[in-house]
Design an enzyme around this catalytic site. Structure first.
Site, short mmCIF file in Angstrom:
data_model
loop_
_atom_site.label_atom_id
_atom_site.label_comp_id
_atom_site.label_asym_id
_atom_site.label_seq_id
_atom_site.Cartn_x
_atom_site.Cartn_y
_atom_site.Cartn_z
N LYS A 66 54.24 62.93 56.30
CA LYS A 66 53.73 61.55 56.25
C LYS A 66 53.60 61.07 54.80
O LYS A 66 53.88 59.91 54.51
CB LYS A 66 52.37 61.43 56.95
CG LYS A 66 52.41 61.70 58.42
CD LYS A 66 53.16 60.63 59.18
CE LYS A 66 53.22 60.99 60.66
NZ LYS A 66 54.12 60.21 61.44
N LYS A 112 69.87 65.38 69.26
CA LYS A 112 69.16 65.07 70.50
C LYS A 112 68.87 63.58 70.64
O LYS A 112 68.78 62.85 69.66
CB LYS A 112 67.87 65.87 70.58
CG LYS A 112 66.81 65.46 69.58
CD LYS A 112 65.44 66.00 69.97
CE LYS A 112 64.37 65.15 69.33
NZ LYS A 112 63.13 65.04 70.03
N LYS A 123 64.29 58.14 70.13
CA LYS A 123 64.16 56.70 69.87
C LYS A 123 64.34 56.38 68.40
O LYS A 123 64.77 55.30 68.04
CB LYS A 123 62.87 56.12 70.43
CG LYS A 123 61.60 56.76 69.94
CD LYS A 123 60.42 56.17 70.68
CE LYS A 123 59.15 56.97 70.47
NZ LYS A 123 59.22 58.35 71.03
P1 ADP Z 1 61.37 60.83 70.35
O1 ADP Z 1 62.14 62.01 69.83
O2 ADP Z 1 62.24 59.85 71.03
O3 ADP Z 1 60.47 60.20 69.30
P2 ADP Z 1 58.94 62.00 71.29
O4 ADP Z 1 58.87 62.80 70.05
O5 ADP Z 1 57.94 60.91 71.53
O6 ADP Z 1 60.41 61.42 71.47
O7 ADP Z 1 58.91 63.03 72.52
C1 ADP Z 1 57.96 63.08 73.56
C2 ADP Z 1 58.29 64.28 74.43
O8 ADP Z 1 59.65 64.23 74.93
C3 ADP Z 1 58.20 65.61 73.68
O9 ADP Z 1 57.63 66.57 74.56
C4 ADP Z 1 59.63 65.98 73.37
O10 ADP Z 1 59.81 67.38 73.29
C5 ADP Z 1 60.39 65.39 74.55
N1 ADP Z 1 61.74 64.97 74.12
C6 ADP Z 1 62.04 63.89 73.35
N2 ADP Z 1 63.38 63.77 73.17
C7 ADP Z 1 63.95 64.82 73.84
C8 ADP Z 1 65.30 65.27 74.03
N3 ADP Z 1 66.33 64.58 73.54
N4 ADP Z 1 65.51 66.37 74.77
C9 ADP Z 1 64.46 67.05 75.30
N5 ADP Z 1 63.17 66.69 75.16
C10 ADP Z 1 62.90 65.59 74.44
#
Ligand code: ADP
Ligand code: TRP
Length: 332
Positions: A111, A194, A197
């Site tokens: 951060k 992966k 967002k």
């Molecule tokens: P992002 O990567 O879109 O910001 P988050 O970090 O908010 O998503 O993820 C919330 C939950 O979803 C976590 O438990 C994360 O491990 C899971 N998650 C997010 N993207 C993926 C992905 N592409 N494949 C598997 N699990 C995911």
């Protein structure tokens, strides 16, 4: 029954990666464990959201989790700020968290790097608040990804330190937990890594998105000029399409395209069209359910109340015991 705690950040709309990486395991876990799933709105204050955005985000995440099948009767699904014991316990635990260890946390260092203009004290003590979320319910397990493992280690540290300080075996040591045994990685549509967002709109398939938008995104996914030799290995962006297909299509469809890739007969246009259809068939009933739940004020408020009651019962018991252990005794 063993206890599970997990926090969900109230940001953005849920995408396919969130579903297969997290929500799907929550749906299984609620049947087998005593689960506490909550929307971490206190944590999100570190980014200073506008009040109306904060409320709208919490509301839409709540509706999404309910629509996807989290059942307020089976698990405690609640909003963190509905539990006053949490900020109170956070005050107590902050007294035993040392500046040096907080500054060394990887998420804090990140951060400082990414938002040097908003390095607030809440960011520094984020791991303390997270530890409280977990310890307050005496969790045995916390389903978290790799990025959260250091926070979990700090949780154990804070719990054990409290136990040592007050010479009591009070807090449980929570363990990281992967329900499926292996970590699922859902690939994104832009061919790199992966689905996330933070990689932009074109990378994600979002549950609250119309069929036409989903079809367009999939049709635009990157492909190459096609295999040139038999049984050739697939490059990442092609493998990604197959991985997505494995999630939403039936196995005969996957086999069919796998075969036609191996024979160098594949037409990516056909494959993407089929993937888009199967994706829409998978997403649209869930999306309709999300929209139904979002309009159902009565259900949202009933669900949030049931969750808050369950979580408050558990948290208030801990708080009462902690106050006793610390030595707060009433004079009246
Ligand atoms: P992002 O990567 O879109 O910001 P988050 O970090 O908010 O998503 O993820 C919330 C939950 O979803 C976590 O438990 C994360 O491990 C899971 N998650 C997010 N993207 C993926 C992905 N592409 N494949 C598997 N699990 C995911
Ligand atoms: N820090 C977690 C994240 O960024 C969210 C979270 C807050 C959490 N409190 C928690 C996760 C307690 C598990 C348990 O995703």
């Amino acid at each position: 029954m063993e206890r599970v705690v997990s926090g969900i950040r109230p940001t953005g709309k849920l995408h396919l990666g969130n579903y297969f990486g997290a929500v799907k395991s929550f749906l299984q876990m609620q049947k087998e464990y005593d689960c506490f799933f909550f929307i971490a709105d206190l944590h999100s204050l570190t980014t200073h959201p506008k009040p109306s955005d904060l409320h709208a985000n919490v509301r839409s995440v709540l509706a999404e989790y309910l629509a996807m099948g989290l059942d307020p009767e089976q698990c405690a699904l609640f909003i963190q700020s509905d539990i006053p014991a949490i900020p109170e316990l956070y005050t107590y635990m902050n007294m035993n968290a040392y500046l040096g260890e907080l500054q060394r946390s990887a998420s804090f260092k990140e951060k400082i790097r990414t938002q040097p203009n908003n390095v607030n004290a809440g960011l520094l003590t984020y791991p303390v608040l997270m530890a409280v979320d977990i310890l307050v319910h005496h969790a045995d397990y916390v389903p978290v990804g790799k990025d959260q493992q250091q926070h979990l280690e700090m949780t154990r540290q804070f719990g054990n330190r409290f136990n040592r300080l007050y010479e009591q075996e009070y807090f449980t040591e929570p363990q990281a937990f992967s329900f499926t045994g292996e970590l699922v990685k859902v690939p994104g549509l832009t061919g790199q890594g992966k689905m996330s967002k933070s990689s932009g709109d074109a990378d994600t398939v979002i549950f609250n998105e119309d069929d036409e938008v989903i079809r367009k995104k999939i049709m635009r996914a990157k492909t190459d000029s096609g295999p040139t030799s038999l049984n050739q290995e697939k490059p990442e962006e092609i493998q990604n399409l197959f991985d997505l297909m494995a999630l939403v299509s039936d196995s005969s469809t996957l086999e069919h395209f796998d075969q036609s890739y191996a024979n160098c007969e594949i037409r990516y246009g056909d494959m993407k069209k089929k993937l888009a259809e199967d994706m829409v068939n998978f997403i649209s009933p869930i999306r309709e359910r999300i929209r139904e739940v979002e309009r159902d004020e009565g259900y949202l408020s009933k669900a949030a109340k049931i969750g808050a009651d369950k979580a408050n019962e558990s948290a208030n018991k801990t708080l009462k015991e902690v106050r006793e252990i610390i030595g707060f005794r009433k004079f009246y």
